[in-house]
Design an enzyme around this catalytic site. Structure first.
Site, mmCIF file in Angstrom:
data_model
loop_
_atom_site.group_PDB
_atom_site.id
_atom_site.type_symbol
_atom_site.label_atom_id
_atom_site.label_comp_id
_atom_site.label_asym_id
_atom_site.label_seq_id
_atom_site.Cartn_x
_atom_site.Cartn_y
_atom_site.Cartn_z
ATOM 1 C CB SER A 107 -0.877 0.001 1.259
ATOM 2 O OG SER A 107 -1.494 1.256 1.455
ATOM 3 C CE1 TYR B 80 -4.180 -1.763 5.178
ATOM 4 C CE2 TYR B 80 -3.404 0.457 4.682
ATOM 5 C CZ TYR B 80 -3.839 -0.786 4.255
ATOM 6 O OH TYR B 80 -3.916 -1.058 2.908
#
Length: 246
Positions: A143, A156
């Site tokens: 990501s 995250y």
């Protein structure tokens, strides 16, 4: 009949929606055989039917990447049936956003289990086979959170930093036979944000998702890396909206 060298056996985790589904459709349309894994087997079965109806080759298996034995069985089954595993797309992931002070420990642990342990389980299952066949490729979906931290996303982002670090370490270790690619998507249209339980995290993501790219754009990046000749290793692709502020 042996498979064409250009036609690969490609395993995809988290294939029931979003980036995984888009990648399965695209790679199958380009002539590869895709082996799809996810927990939602009803969606996988519908996806396999769609791919076959369009003239592609696909199969599916129920898969929970947090269970090492589950992942090993998924990979071993493909190897046993097809005689090789050319690519493993480690795509399964979860995103539960909240400030650390919200103390959502169960959600932290879930992200660690899926995003980090799930990735490691994939490597553990496929690396010995790729070593033995002297070729293969890992495509690990990280990501932009692997490159920058934002409020509500500390854990995250930490899991995606870990995915990036594991991928880079793997690349340095495996040498000339096995390729390693990290794909780092920006904000992408998917179901990832649907399970955010924290209201602050939900609002943060709602704002972010005002500018997003389709999952098919990330699938194209994965297909590009997979489609390179064996001596070319595309190590990292960051793909995000042109108008992305970060």
């Amino acid at each position: 009949m042996p498979l064409s060298p250009d036609r690969k056996i490609i395993l995809i985790t988290g294939a029931s929606s979003g980036i995984g589904e888009a990648t399965a459709r695209l790679l199958a349309a380009r002539g590869h055989h895709v082996v799809l894994g996810a927990r939602r087997t009803d969606r996988l079965e519908a996806l396999v039917q769609d791919i076959r109806a369009a003239g592609g080759d696909a199969e599916c298996h129920g898969l929970d990447v947090t269970e090492a034995e589950d992942v090993r069985a998924f990979v071993d089954s493909a190897h046993r049936v097809h005689g090789r595993v050319d690519v493993l797309v480690n795509n399964a992931g979860v995103m539960a956003l909240s400030k650390l002070e919200a103390l959502k420990v169960d959600e932290w642990n879930r992200m660690i289990d899926v995003n980090v342990r799930g990735l490691l389980h994939g490597i553990a299952a496929a690396l010995p086979l790729m070593r033995g066949q002297r070729h293969g490729q890992f495509v690990n979906v990280a990501s932009i959170g692997a490159h920058a931290v934002s409020p509500t996303a500390a854990v995250y982002c930490a899991t995606k930093y870990a995915a990036w670090a594991i991928s880079e370490g793997l690349r340095q270790e495996v040498g000339g036979d096995i390729r390693v690619t990290t794909i780092s998507p920006g904000v992408t249209e998917s179901e990832l944000a649907d399970s955010i339980s924290d209201p602050v995290g939900r609002e943060e993501m709602r704002t972010y998702r005002e500018v997003a790219i389709p999952a098919s754009a990330v699938a194209e990046a994965i297909a590009y890396a997979v489609g390179q000749p064996p001596e070319v290793d595309v190590n990292e692709i960051v793909v995000r909206p042109t108008a992305s502020p970060a």
